[in-house]
Design a protein around this motif. Structure first.
Motif, PDB file in Angstrom:
ATOM      1  N   SER A 209      38.846  49.035 -15.952  1.00 22.86           N
ATOM      2  CA  SER A 209      40.110  49.708 -16.258  1.00 22.86           C
ATOM      3  C   SER A 209      41.305  48.752 -16.199  1.00 22.86           C
ATOM      4  O   SER A 209      42.345  49.016 -16.801  1.00 22.86           O
TER       5      SER A 209
ATOM      6  N   HIS B 257      43.026  49.443 -24.668  1.00 15.14           N
ATOM      7  CA  HIS B 257      43.200  50.893 -24.684  1.00 15.14           C
ATOM      8  C   HIS B 257      42.877  51.488 -26.049  1.00 15.14           C
ATOM      9  O   HIS B 257      42.990  50.833 -27.083  1.00 15.14           O
TER      10      HIS B 257
ATOM     11  N   GLU C 293      34.906  52.967 -16.997  1.00 14.65           N
ATOM     12  CA  GLU C 293      36.123  52.229 -16.662  1.00 14.65           C
ATOM     13  C   GLU C 293      36.177  51.840 -15.195  1.00 14.65           C
ATOM     14  O   GLU C 293      36.864  50.899 -14.807  1.00 14.65           O
ATOM     15  N   SER C 294      35.424  52.563 -14.348  1.00 18.52           N
ATOM     16  CA  SER C 294      35.431  52.289 -12.915  1.00 18.52           C
ATOM     17  C   SER C 294      34.497  51.143 -12.526  1.00 18.52           C
ATOM     18  O   SER C 294      34.487  50.706 -11.377  1.00 18.52           O
TER      19      SER C 294
ATOM     20  N   ASP D 173      36.088  57.054 -19.927  1.00 17.65           N
ATOM     21  CA  ASP D 173      36.857  57.476 -18.758  1.00 17.65           C
ATOM     22  C   ASP D 173      36.021  58.408 -17.890  1.00 17.65           C
ATOM     23  O   ASP D 173      34.842  58.653 -18.174  1.00 17.65           O
TER      24      ASP D 173
ATOM     25  N   GLU E  47      37.961  55.650 -23.396  1.00 20.72           N
ATOM     26  CA  GLU E  47      39.132  55.043 -22.784  1.00 20.72           C
ATOM     27  C   GLU E  47      39.605  53.843 -23.599  1.00 20.72           C
ATOM     28  O   GLU E  47      40.791  53.571 -23.708  1.00 20.72           O
TER      29      GLU E  47
END
Length: 291
Positions: free
Chosen positions: A57, A62, A136-137, A159, A165
């Motif tokens: 992230s 994006h 994203e994590s 996401d 994401e």
């Protein structure tokens, strides 16, 4: 361009390895970079170990900046996108960007053209590859190892709800991880940009060809979201003209005064930036500055 990029990466990684060795860290093998523009070799035993604490992230491209292709586009429509926004790979979606169904490489389209004369039967569905998804994590270094194992150069980032994401490439990951290692050594000379020289506590001499995005963090201001690539472009726009030979104009933007010190008939070459304290008037601060 590709050769130059790989050469730059090789140099950066070589220095990163030395810095990491000094700190007792496990390091990147430069064989990772040989095919960074295409794919990471599954046969390489190179790994990025747990010295990186950033997550996907933090560096994701994006979704609003993604260049994507709708799966039912015609050959001409696909080529229009590729010509106007040239990349190596494009995510392919169906219905909306949250439904990425494939990845297409430009060489796949070239291969199709080589084997087929009739582009009216062209379909992205028939030549695209399955997408590779990551969360994203996920940590950058672990995601890199997963993509390296699968020989994947571009991944779609999801996401927490499973929506798109953005995207990430192995090239972006290598840049981020090498930069992190270099920045851990405060004595590393390239951490100090060569385009800026501190003259006093709040005064800086700046090469006006410097990119604006790099100056924002140093000067503590945000420049207008216009089509300005360099400080020279921005200053000329603010002045409304290119200064004559004898002129050394000053201008104030937000809390930063720019004094133009060198210029040609076409561009500004250098300027001195003075950063004023918030809440202190320009005139008061100006009289406190050393000559």
């Amino acid at each position: 361009m590709t050769i130059a990029l790989i050469s730059l990466f090789s140099l950066m990684v070589g220095i990163a390895c030395f810095v990491a060795w000094r700190k007792g860290l496990l390091v990147i093998n430069t064989s990772v970079l040989k095919n960074v523009g295409e794919h990471a070799s599954a046969e390489s035993e190179t790994n990025i170990y747990e010295f990186n604490d950033k997550h996907i992230s933090d560096i994701v491209i994006h979704r609003i900046d993604m260049c994507v292709l709708e799966v039912d586009l015609s050959y001409k429509e696909v080529m229009d996108v590729i010509i106007n926004r040239p990349y190596n790979r494009y995510p392919v979606f169906e219905e909306d960007i949250d439904q990425i169904v494939g990845i297409i490489h430009v060489k796949d389209i070239l291969s199709y053209l080589h084997n087929h004369n009739d582009t009216t039967k062209f379909q992205l569905r028939n030549i695209m590859h399955d997408p590779f998804f990551i969360l994203e994590s996920q940590r950058v270094d672990l995601a890199f190892k997963d993509m390296q194992k699968e020989q994947i150069a571009l991944a779609v980032v999801l996401d927490e709800y499973g929506g798109t994401e953005g995207l990430i490439t192995t090239e972006d990951m290598v840049k981020e991880m090498v930069t992190d290692v270099l920045q851990e050594d405060d004595s590393y000379v390239l951490n100090k940009p060569s385009f800026i020289q501190q003259l006093a506590g709040n005064r800086y001499r700046i090469n006006a060809n410097s990119p604006l995005y790099e100056l924002e963090g140093i000067l503590g201001i945000t420049f207008p979201e216009e089509n300005f690539d360099t400080l020279s472009d921005f200053l000329i726009d603010q002045l409304g003209y290119t200064p004559a030979n004898h002129e050394k104009p000053n201008l104030l933007y937000k809390n930063v005064q720019f004094e133009i010190t060198e210029h040609t008939s076409q561009q500004i070459q250098s300027a001195i930036a003075t950063i004023y304290e918030e809440g202190v008037t320009y005139i008061d601060q100006f009289h406190k500055q050393p000559s």
